[in-house]
Each structure stands twice: as C-alpha cells, then as structure tokens.
Design a protein around this motif. Structure first.
Motif, PDB file in Angstrom:
ATOM      1  N   VAL A 178       0.856  -1.190   0.000  1.00  0.00           N
ATOM      2  CA  VAL A 178       0.000   0.000   0.000  1.00  0.00           C
ATOM      3  C   VAL A 178       0.889   1.236   0.000  1.00  0.00           C
ATOM      4  CG1 VAL A 178      -1.806   1.281   1.201  1.00  0.00           C
ATOM      5  CG2 VAL A 178      -1.785  -1.230   1.288  1.00  0.00           C
ATOM      6  N   THR A 179       0.604   2.155  -0.905  1.00  0.00           N
ATOM      7  CA  THR A 179       1.356   3.406  -0.979  1.00  0.00           C
ATOM      8  C   THR A 179       0.416   4.524  -1.424  1.00  0.00           C
ATOM      9  OG1 THR A 179       3.431   4.391  -1.784  1.00  0.00           O
ATOM     10  CG2 THR A 179       2.131   3.111  -3.382  1.00  0.00           C
ATOM     11  N   ALA A 180       0.997   5.695  -1.727  1.00  0.00           N
ATOM     12  CA  ALA A 180       0.211   6.858  -2.154  1.00  0.00           C
ATOM     13  C   ALA A 180       1.062   7.701  -3.087  1.00  0.00           C
ATOM     14  CB  ALA A 180      -0.244   7.681  -0.945  1.00  0.00           C
ATOM     15  N   ASP A 181       0.430   8.703  -3.686  1.00  0.00           N
ATOM     16  CA  ASP A 181       1.143   9.546  -4.645  1.00  0.00           C
ATOM     17  C   ASP A 181       1.592  10.880  -4.061  1.00  0.00           C
ATOM     18  OD1 ASP A 181      -1.512  10.312  -4.389  1.00  0.00           O
ATOM     19  OD2 ASP A 181      -1.763  10.822  -6.505  1.00  0.00           O
ATOM     20  N   HIS A 182       1.003  11.302  -2.965  1.00  0.00           N
ATOM     21  CA  HIS A 182       1.367  12.562  -2.305  1.00  0.00           C
ATOM     22  C   HIS A 182       0.566  12.678  -1.016  1.00  0.00           C
ATOM     23  CE1 HIS A 182      -2.537  14.232  -3.486  1.00  0.00           C
ATOM     24  NE2 HIS A 182      -2.289  13.833  -4.729  1.00  0.00           N
ATOM     25  N   GLY A 183       0.947  13.633  -0.184  1.00  0.00           N
ATOM     26  CA  GLY A 183       0.151  13.978   0.981  1.00  0.00           C
ATOM     27  C   GLY A 183      -0.690  15.217   0.713  1.00  0.00           C
ATOM     28  N   MET A 184      -1.015  15.965   1.766  1.00  0.00           N
ATOM     29  CA  MET A 184      -1.929  17.084   1.592  1.00  0.00           C
ATOM     30  C   MET A 184      -1.880  17.989   2.813  1.00  0.00           C
ATOM     31  SD  MET A 184      -5.991  16.851   0.606  1.00  0.00           S
ATOM     32  CE  MET A 184      -5.646  16.096  -0.999  1.00  0.00           C
ATOM     33  N   HIS A 229      -1.777  20.389  -2.407  1.00  0.00           N
ATOM     34  CA  HIS A 229      -0.461  19.741  -2.370  1.00  0.00           C
ATOM     35  C   HIS A 229       0.353  20.252  -3.543  1.00  0.00           C
ATOM     36  CE1 HIS A 229      -2.124  17.160  -5.558  1.00  0.00           C
ATOM     37  NE2 HIS A 229      -3.192  17.033  -4.788  1.00  0.00           N
ATOM     38  N   GLY A 230       1.560  19.731  -3.695  1.00  0.00           N
ATOM     39  CA  GLY A 230       2.425  20.135  -4.800  1.00  0.00           C
ATOM     40  C   GLY A 230       3.803  20.573  -4.381  1.00  0.00           C
ATOM     41  N   SER A 231       4.010  20.821  -3.071  1.00  0.00           N
ATOM     42  CA  SER A 231       5.254  21.406  -2.620  1.00  0.00           C
ATOM     43  C   SER A 231       6.215  20.366  -2.047  1.00  0.00           C
ATOM     44  CB  SER A 231       4.962  22.511  -1.604  1.00  0.00           C
ATOM     45  OG  SER A 231       6.127  23.271  -1.337  1.00  0.00           O
ATOM     46  N   LEU A 232       7.185  20.851  -1.271  1.00  0.00           N
ATOM     47  CA  LEU A 232       8.288  20.032  -0.791  1.00  0.00           C
ATOM     48  C   LEU A 232       8.211  19.723   0.703  1.00  0.00           C
ATOM     49  CD1 LEU A 232      11.162  21.800  -2.742  1.00  0.00           C
ATOM     50  CD2 LEU A 232      10.639  19.368  -2.899  1.00  0.00           C
ATOM     51  N   THR A 233       7.125  20.090   1.364  1.00  0.00           N
ATOM     52  CA  THR A 233       7.033  19.813   2.790  1.00  0.00           C
ATOM     53  C   THR A 233       6.879  18.312   3.031  1.00  0.00           C
ATOM     54  OG1 THR A 233       4.611  19.947   2.926  1.00  0.00           O
ATOM     55  CG2 THR A 233       5.842  22.014   3.107  1.00  0.00           C
ATOM     56  N   ASP A 234       7.251  17.883   4.238  1.00  0.00           N
ATOM     57  CA  ASP A 234       7.091  16.474   4.576  1.00  0.00           C
ATOM     58  C   ASP A 234       5.628  16.046   4.460  1.00  0.00           C
ATOM     59  OD1 ASP A 234       9.778  16.285   5.061  1.00  0.00           O
ATOM     60  OD2 ASP A 234       9.610  16.291   7.253  1.00  0.00           O
ATOM     61  N   ALA A 235       4.707  16.937   4.825  1.00  0.00           N
ATOM     62  CA  ALA A 235       3.280  16.600   4.771  1.00  0.00           C
ATOM     63  C   ALA A 235       2.826  16.263   3.363  1.00  0.00           C
ATOM     64  CB  ALA A 235       2.443  17.746   5.331  1.00  0.00           C
TER      65      ALA A 235
END
Length: 383
Positions: free
Chosen positions: A249-255, A365-371
């Motif tokens: 299980v994985t994901a493409d990004h956070g938010m 989303h879209g940036s470089l933060t850990d979140a």
C-alpha cells in the motif's frame, strides 16, 4: 530557512515501489529498485495506490486505520515505511514516477498544468484534454510493460473512466484494465485478477481519500471516514488473497489545508504577474512561464514576496538541486522558468487559467514539505 531537500528517486522513493515489487516476483531487475532492502519473494503481488494518503496524515490520524496501523507496526524495520513522492508532489507527476520508475526529469510529466514547449498554452496532465500524444510525451517503457515482457501478467483495477486515458497511456500502459465503480468492486476485481494466474502483478488505484481531502479538507471528519472505508476494504483484500501473494500500500502525495484567505491570485497582483506569461503547476507549487529574458527579475520579485514562507528558484537552479532527478534536456523546457514551492499554509492561484472549483478546494499539495512529500510504504509479505 533550510534549503529545499531533493526527493529520493530510487528505492527510497515512489519511483522504487513497482520495481521493488517486480523484483520480488523474480521479474526484471530495474534500476529504481536499488539502494534499499529487497522485498521478500512472492509468486503474486497486489499494489494499492491510495491517492492523497500522505504518511504524515496517516500517522496523525491512525485511529481511522487500524488495519494499516497494525501492518505498519509489524513491518520489517529494514523496509522503511515512509518514502518520498517526488517534485512536484501532484498526481500526474507522481503517476509518471510510480509507473515508469523514473524521475520527473526523465519521464517528463512535469506537473498538474504544463506548457507544451514552443506553444502559448497550458494543458492539464490529469484530464489530458487537447494534450500531445501521450506515448510521445512519455516514450520510456513503463514498469508494467517491462513486467509483461518478463512473463508477469499485469492487471490495473480502477474506475472505468481511466481506461485508455492520456495519463494512463503515458504512465501506466502495459496492463490489462479491469474497471470497477466502487472500492468494494475494485477489491473483488483485484482478487479475481490475482487468482486467475499462478504469477501476477495487480495494481489497484483508489482516489476517494484525495477527493475528500480536496473538498472537505484533510483535517475534516469526512477525510477520516474515507480512510476508515479504505482501511476496512484493505483488511478484506488481505484476507482474500492467496497465501503466495504480497500486498503493498502506498500513495502519490500527501496534503495540507489552505484557507481561502491564504490564497493569492496572481491575476489580481500586478507585481507578481509582471514578466509572467503563464502560471502552471500547483497552488502550492506554481511554475512560472516567463517572457523571454524575464526569469531572473521574476525570481527576484517572487523571492521577496514569498520570503521565509517557501523557496523560489529558477528552473536551472531547481534542476541543479536535484528536485526533478536527472533531467533530459528535451524535458527541461516543460518546467516553468521559475519554480516556487511554499512550506507555509499558503498558495498562489491564477484565476485567468485555473478553474474556480479547483481554486476553492481546501486540501492542496504540490510542494516540498514532509506533509506533501512523504507517502506510506506498507508491505505485507506473502504468508
């Protein structure tokens, strides 16, 4: 403010997920599987990508996901449970990275809205309306194509609308498509596909967590309910899989949530739009396509305005810092002349080119933060 940290584009990042799983099936050994612990061997595998399920959110709101929480706790410590998505941290780019095992600088899926080099327009890499030929835009073989060439049958399960879409063709071609209307039906289709052959790779995509986070915010109770539904169906999926089958299980990004009051409209700000022909990218990761010769001035103005709330760099500076991974010279012009990545809960929009519905979304989303960057990697080996 610390420098922008480049994502990983090997086995420690999203690029390595499918290559690592394929290697565990005794399939082709792909470069992105390097630099990390190999996964335990299996005969068959199911990989689930839950759009928008960031590792930070999952960790903080793990009460909504008892199955995933327990699976993470039991995971082999040698297999890190968190990966980096890549930059920009947006679905189109991440799907390119996930599907090819390559960094954005190679596969060329450069963002949510991208200017075709030599043109004066943006196109949306998610809906691909009036976009270029997807196989020319992304010509590298996908992991699915390479797995199929290695005699591993591949099935993609998800909403029927994605069958043959531009993004699917560009990033995920090479799989037989099995359409399903809801998550329960997706799980059932994945189980049928994995049981159909003694050797198999099945990919299941689910987008409801992302949609809910965009609409209601990722801190909302509705987001928690969407994760609870996903978690319950993943538990059911695991219980129905053959013993020789792994589940990843994985994901493409956070938010992160961005209030309307924290969104700046470039269309209404003469200083920010000076020298900028088009604003592409994401609300939290604008890519500024500038008039010839204006990039340095634009970068200076945006650096002053953004201040300590983010990073501003020219395209070449971003590439030199490794944000896109190794960059093909033909791909480089797809990225904006100036790249912005914010870490404060703010964003930049352009009402001249952005849909008002997209501007109004809460979760972004879209940036470089850990979140936004960190995504889960939860691997349950074959029993």
């Amino acid at each position: 403010m610390r420098d922008a940290t480049p994502p990983s584009y090997d086995g420690r990042g999203l690029a390595g997920v499918l290559p690592r799983v394929v290697a565990s099936l005794d399939g082709p050994q792909l470069p992105a599987a390097a630099s990390t612990t190999p996964l335990p061997a299996a005969k068959r595998a199911v990989v689930v990508l839950a759009d928008g399920l960031g590792a930070d959110l999952l960790r903080r709101r793990s009460g909504h996901a008892p199955f995933l929480r327990a699976a993470t706790a039991k995971q082999d410590p040698a297999i890190p449970a968190v990966l980096t998505a890549g930059f920009p941290s947006t679905t189109a780019t991440s799907m390119g990275t996930f599907g090819t095992g390559l960094p954005p600088g190679a596969h060329g899926l450069a963002g949510y809205q991208v200017r075709v080099p030599g043109s004066d327009r943006l196109f949306n890499e998610l809906d691909w309306i009036d976009g270029p030929d997807p196989q020319q835009w992304q010509p590298h073989p996908t992991v699915f194509e390479q797995a199929g060439a290695g005699d591993i049958p591949v099935t993609m399960v998800g909403p029927t609308k994605f069958d043959g879409s531009g993004l699917t063709t560009a990033a995920l071609r090479g799989a037989r498509f099995a359409g399903a209307r809801d998550l329960g039906a997706c799980v059932d289709a994945a189980v049928r596909a994995v049981r159909a052959t003694p050797r198999a790779l099945v990919y299941l995509y689910w987008g409801e967590v992302d949609r809910t986070g965009h609409q209601h915010g990722c801190e909302s109770w509705q987001w928690g309910e969407a994760v609870e539904q996903l978690d319950g169906e993943l538990r059911r999926l695991r219980a129905m899989l053959p013993d020789d089958t792994s589940l990843t299980v994985t994901a493409d990004h956070g938010m992160v949530d961005v209030p309307d009051s924290a969104k700046t409209d470039v269309a209404l700000d003469p200083e920010l739009r000076a020298g900028v022909e088009l604003v592409g990218g994401e609300l939290r990761g604008p890519q500024l396509y500038c008039t010839p010769g204006a990039a340095a001035d634009v970068a200076a103005v945006w650096t002053d305005r953004v201040g300590d709330d983010g990073w501003v760099m020219t395209r070449e500076e971003a590439a030199d810092r490794g944000l896109f991974g190794p960059v093909d010279p033909e791909v480089l012009p797809r990225f904006g002349d100036v790249i912005v990545a914010v870490h404060a809960p703010i964003g930049f929009v352009d009402s001249r080119v952005m849909n008002p519905r997209i501007i109004a979304l809460i979760g972004q989303h879209g940036s470089l933060t850990d979140a936004e960057q960190q995504v889960p990697f939860i691997h349950l080996p074959a029993r």
